[in-house]
Design an enzyme around this catalytic site. Structure first.
Site, PDB file in Angstrom:
ATOM      1  N   SER A 199      56.692   9.726  22.693  1.00 46.13           N
ATOM      2  CA  SER A 199      56.184  10.604  21.642  1.00 46.13           C
ATOM      3  C   SER A 199      56.682  10.170  20.269  1.00 46.13           C
ATOM      4  CB  SER A 199      56.614  12.046  21.910  1.00 46.13           C
ATOM      5  OG  SER A 199      56.283  12.844  20.796  1.00 46.13           O
ATOM      6  N   HIS A 204      47.862  24.132  22.001  1.00 48.56           N
ATOM      7  CA  HIS A 204      47.314  24.283  20.641  1.00 48.56           C
ATOM      8  C   HIS A 204      46.578  25.612  20.470  1.00 48.56           C
ATOM      9  CE1 HIS A 204      44.466  23.269  17.287  1.00 48.56           C
ATOM     10  NE2 HIS A 204      45.559  22.695  16.834  1.00 48.56           N
TER      11      HIS A 204
HETATM   12  C1  LIG Z   1      45.476  18.664  16.155  1.00 50.28           C
HETATM   13  C2  LIG Z   1      45.399  19.163  17.535  1.00 50.28           C
HETATM   14  C3  LIG Z   1      44.251  19.803  18.015  1.00 50.28           C
HETATM   15  C4  LIG Z   1      43.075  20.202  17.162  1.00 50.28           C
HETATM   16  O1  LIG Z   1      42.527  19.225  16.480  1.00 50.28           O
HETATM   17  P1  LIG Z   1      41.574  19.527  15.219  1.00 50.28           P
HETATM   18  O2  LIG Z   1      41.116  18.168  14.941  1.00 50.28           O
HETATM   19  O3  LIG Z   1      42.452  20.118  14.163  1.00 50.28           O
HETATM   20  O4  LIG Z   1      40.512  20.446  15.646  1.00 50.28           O
HETATM   21  C5  LIG Z   1      44.217  20.172  19.330  1.00 50.28           C
HETATM   22  N1  LIG Z   1      45.251  19.938  20.131  1.00 50.28           N
HETATM   23  C6  LIG Z   1      46.377  19.343  19.719  1.00 50.28           C
HETATM   24  C7  LIG Z   1      47.492  19.121  20.684  1.00 50.28           C
HETATM   25  C8  LIG Z   1      46.502  18.937  18.395  1.00 50.28           C
HETATM   26  O5  LIG Z   1      47.614  18.353  17.994  1.00 50.28           O
END
Ligand SMILES: *Cc1c(COP(=O)(O)O)cnc(C)c1O
Length: 377
Positions: free
Chosen positions: A322, A121
């Site tokens: 998934s 991410h």
């Molecule tokens: C959505 C997501 C995040 C971040 O989450 P937020 O709530 O938007 O800060 C981090 N890692 C993964 C894999 C995600 O899908």
């Protein structure tokens, strides 16, 4: 306070009806629309604030720390961390939980290197910049999982410094899970004894505990901290999540603050006291059994989507356990209509609790009508 003016009322009404329209075509982002927190409306009339460590006292009395601790225990049990070792708090979402994990890792191993795959991410790269930690991006495999050979090689040439691995428990685009049992083998083989594993379990942290044959995702599997989102699989109108870790690590960073009478162990000062209530209510309403059913339903719809798309000639696929269904990037109008998430040559839909087979059928029809798609820009 004065009554709402007509123009003010109108703005709110317009926004509400726009949201209602959009809600019917919401397939691309991993946020469940199916929730009811109306029982919590009365709490919007108080100055609720969870400032400080939920496991310590606070001078700010209208807090929901007790509820927050219950929420943390629920998630801690799910991730198999013994209660006496457990610490955590309700965050503003996955990014904050990831930053918390990386913060602890950096405090434990100031000279450590953070390793993460290219499918990780976008928050992680930002976090390494904020924390100024050395970091190395590792290649991914086609399915989105980290490339273990590239990881081994990168750790091998840096054997003299601690290794901090950012493991994906469900990547954003492809829902891939990094196998931390293989990562630990690499640490063992290379005799890297100073290591830390953080799990970014934003979405799949709420899937894997409820399936029959999960990939490693618990503290027993070697994680040192885990971040899970609340507004994603569970669903909430306000972004939220949990950061979980071992209390011995947190003791290293704790400072007490007299003014608010709290232990300052969290990233932010004032903290949301409403979102712990939402997560607590969701746990009351679902329980283990309810979440197990929810997840089974999601994965059924995902399997249906892959099958149905494939039989319509669309090469869709998904990773094991998934709910993220990957297929070739469609034209912009379809992406926009269904709020699909595109990335280079692919797009995905995620079969969150609110997604129906009917919606999948409709989308497949539109994809077939649109024909083969242009290659990535
Ligand atoms: C959505 C997501 C995040 C971040 O989450 P937020 O709530 O938007 O800060 C981090 N890692 C993964 C894999 C995600 O899908």
């Amino acid at each position: 306070m004065t009554e709402l003016q007509a123009t003010t009322r109108q703005r709110l009404d317009e926004l509400e009806s726009r949201f209602e329209d959009l809600a019917g075509h919401f397939l691309g982002y991993p946020t469940n629309q199916d929730f009811d927190y109306s029982a919590l409306l009365p709490f919007l009339s108080f100055n609720v604030n969870n400032v400080g460590d939920p496991f310590h006292d606070s001078n700010f009395a209208t807090n929901t720390h007790e509820i927050e601790r219950e929420v943390i225990r629920r998630f801690g049990d799910l991730m198999r961390l013994p209660r006496e070792d457990l610490w955590g708090y309700v965050t503003n979402g996955g990014t904050e939980g990831n930053m918390y994990g990386m913060f602890l890792a950096r405090e434990l191993f100031p000279d450590g290197i953070v390793y993460f795959s290219e499918d990780t991410h976008y928050s992680i790269l930002k976090i390494t910049r904020v924390l100024r930690t050395r970091n190395i991006m590792i290649k991914s495999q086609e399915n989105g999982e980290v490339d273990y050979d590239d990881l081994r090689e990168s750790i091998r040439i840096n054997r003299d410094v601690p290794a901090i691995f950012m493991a994906n428990i469900g990547t954003t685009m492809k829902g891939a899970v990094d196998d931390v049992s293989r990562v630990r083998e690499i640490f063992d083989d290379l005799a890297v004894t100073r290591h830390y594993i953080h799990g970014d379990a934003a979405l799949s942290g709420m899937i894997l505990p409820f399936v029959d044959d999960p990939q490693p995702h618990t503290f027993e599997d070697g994680f040192d901290s885990i971040s899970i989102s609340g507004h994603k699989l569970i669903g909430a109108p306000i972004p939220c999540g949990v950061a979980l870790t071992r209390n011995e690590y947190v003791a290293r960073i704790a400072r007490s603050v007299e003014y608010v009478g709290v232990m300052d162990t969290t990233l932010t000062g004032s903290r949301n006291g409403i979102t712990p209530l939402m997560l607590w209510l969701a746990w009351e309403q679902y329980g283990i059994e309810g979440f197990t059913q929810l997840v089974a339903g999601m994965l059924d719809v995902a399997a249906y989507a892959v099958e149905h798309f494939n039989s319509a000639g669309i090469p869709a696929w998904r990773n094991k356990n998934s709910a993220t269904v990957v297929f070739p990037r469609p034209p912009a109008d379809i992406i926009e209509k269904w709020q699909l998430a595109p990335y280079e040559g692919i797009a995905h839909l995620i079969t969150m609790g609110h997604v129906t087979r009917d919606q999948i059928d409709q989308l497949a029809e539109e994809l077939v009508a649109a024909g083969p798609v242009a290659q990535p820009a």
